[in-house]
Design an enzyme around this catalytic site. Structure first.
Site, short mmCIF file in Angstrom:
data_model
loop_
_atom_site.label_atom_id
_atom_site.label_comp_id
_atom_site.label_asym_id
_atom_site.label_seq_id
_atom_site.Cartn_x
_atom_site.Cartn_y
_atom_site.Cartn_z
N CYS A 4 0.85 -1.20 0.00
CA CYS A 4 0.00 0.00 0.00
C CYS A 4 0.89 1.26 0.00
O CYS A 4 1.73 1.43 0.89
CB CYS A 4 -0.92 -0.03 1.22
SG CYS A 4 -1.79 1.52 1.47
N HIS A 99 -8.22 8.18 3.40
CA HIS A 99 -7.71 9.55 3.48
C HIS A 99 -8.83 10.52 3.12
O HIS A 99 -9.76 10.17 2.38
CB HIS A 99 -6.53 9.75 2.54
CG HIS A 99 -6.86 9.46 1.11
ND1 HIS A 99 -6.88 8.18 0.60
CD2 HIS A 99 -7.24 10.27 0.09
CE1 HIS A 99 -7.24 8.22 -0.67
NE2 HIS A 99 -7.47 9.48 -1.00
N HIS A 101 -9.50 14.45 1.58
CA HIS A 101 -8.93 15.61 0.90
C HIS A 101 -9.45 16.89 1.55
O HIS A 101 -10.67 17.02 1.72
CB HIS A 101 -9.39 15.66 -0.56
CG HIS A 101 -8.88 14.56 -1.42
ND1 HIS A 101 -7.89 14.75 -2.35
CD2 HIS A 101 -9.23 13.25 -1.50
CE1 HIS A 101 -7.66 13.60 -2.99
NE2 HIS A 101 -8.46 12.67 -2.49
P1 AMP Z 1 -8.40 9.41 -4.14
O1 AMP Z 1 -8.04 7.98 -3.79
O2 AMP Z 1 -9.12 9.53 -5.45
O3 AMP Z 1 -9.10 10.13 -3.04
O4 AMP Z 1 -7.07 10.24 -4.41
C1 AMP Z 1 -5.78 9.85 -4.07
C2 AMP Z 1 -4.92 11.09 -4.02
O5 AMP Z 1 -3.62 10.71 -3.59
C3 AMP Z 1 -4.72 11.82 -5.36
O6 AMP Z 1 -5.23 13.16 -5.24
C4 AMP Z 1 -3.22 11.80 -5.59
O7 AMP Z 1 -2.73 13.01 -6.13
C5 AMP Z 1 -2.68 11.54 -4.20
N1 AMP Z 1 -1.41 10.85 -4.13
C6 AMP Z 1 -1.09 9.68 -4.72
N2 AMP Z 1 0.17 9.33 -4.41
C7 AMP Z 1 0.66 10.29 -3.59
C8 AMP Z 1 1.90 10.51 -2.92
N3 AMP Z 1 2.91 9.65 -3.03
N4 AMP Z 1 2.05 11.62 -2.17
C9 AMP Z 1 1.03 12.51 -2.06
N5 AMP Z 1 -0.17 12.36 -2.65
C10 AMP Z 1 -0.35 11.27 -3.41
ZN ZN Z 2 -2.20 1.31 3.68
#
Ligand code: AMP
Ligand code: ZN
Length: 137
Positions: A4, A99, A101
């Site tokens: 993950c 997570h 946003h």
């Molecule tokens: P979601 O699962 O659609 O809510 O979005 C996942 C979010 O994680 C996206 O906005 C990506 O830009 C962000 N994301 C993915 N990998 C990373 C990372 N390594 N560091 C920071 N943000 C990330």
């Molecule tokens: Zn995880």
């Protein structure tokens, strides 16, 4: 070892621009930055989605979001703030580690969520509500 990406990020195995942490949560800059100040608040212990959160994690996420949202408001002075959280592919989730946003918003910033209202009759609302109440009982 977990595959993950956010577990790796929490463990410090991949880079992250961290802004806040407590016992249960870690907040860091979203790499995509839809708008300046776009932050993700994640649980430290892996949970794929809202359904997998325990009550302690849920409370910790709410507290962290509230704290960071206030700072974003003061610091970036956005016209609005969207709180977005996806569960499952159909909902737009792409990283399957819980997570939230926190996304500072501005008029005309191009961030769109289509909201196709159905406005059903009251009986339909009652029908749906009865099912949910039964589930809560
Ligand atoms: P979601 O699962 O659609 O809510 O979005 C996942 C979010 O994680 C996206 O906005 C990506 O830009 C962000 N994301 C993915 N990998 C990373 C990372 N390594 N560091 C920071 N943000 C990330
Ligand atoms: Zn995880």
């Amino acid at each position: 070892m977990s595959e993950c990406i956010f577990c790796k990020l929490v463990a410090g195995q991949i880079p992250a621009t961290r802004i806040y942490e407590d016992e249960h949560t870690l907040a860091f800059m979203d790499i995509g930055q839809v708008n300046p100040g776009h932050v993700l608040v994640a649980v430290k212990k892996h949970a794929a989605n809202l359904y997998e959160l325990d009550e302690v994690q849920a409370a910790a996420i709410a507290r962290a979001c509230r704290k960071i949202a206030s700072v974003l408001k003061k610091t970036f002075d956005p016209e609005g703030l969207s709180v977005y959280q996806a569960n499952g592919k159909a909902a737009g989730q792409t990283v399957f580690h819980y997570h939230v946003h926190l996304l500072p918003r501005h008029a005309g910033d191009g961030m769109e969520l289509v909201w196709p209202v159905k406005n059903p009759p009251r009986e339909k609302l009652e029908e749906y509500a009865a099912k949910i109440r039964a589930g809560l009982a």
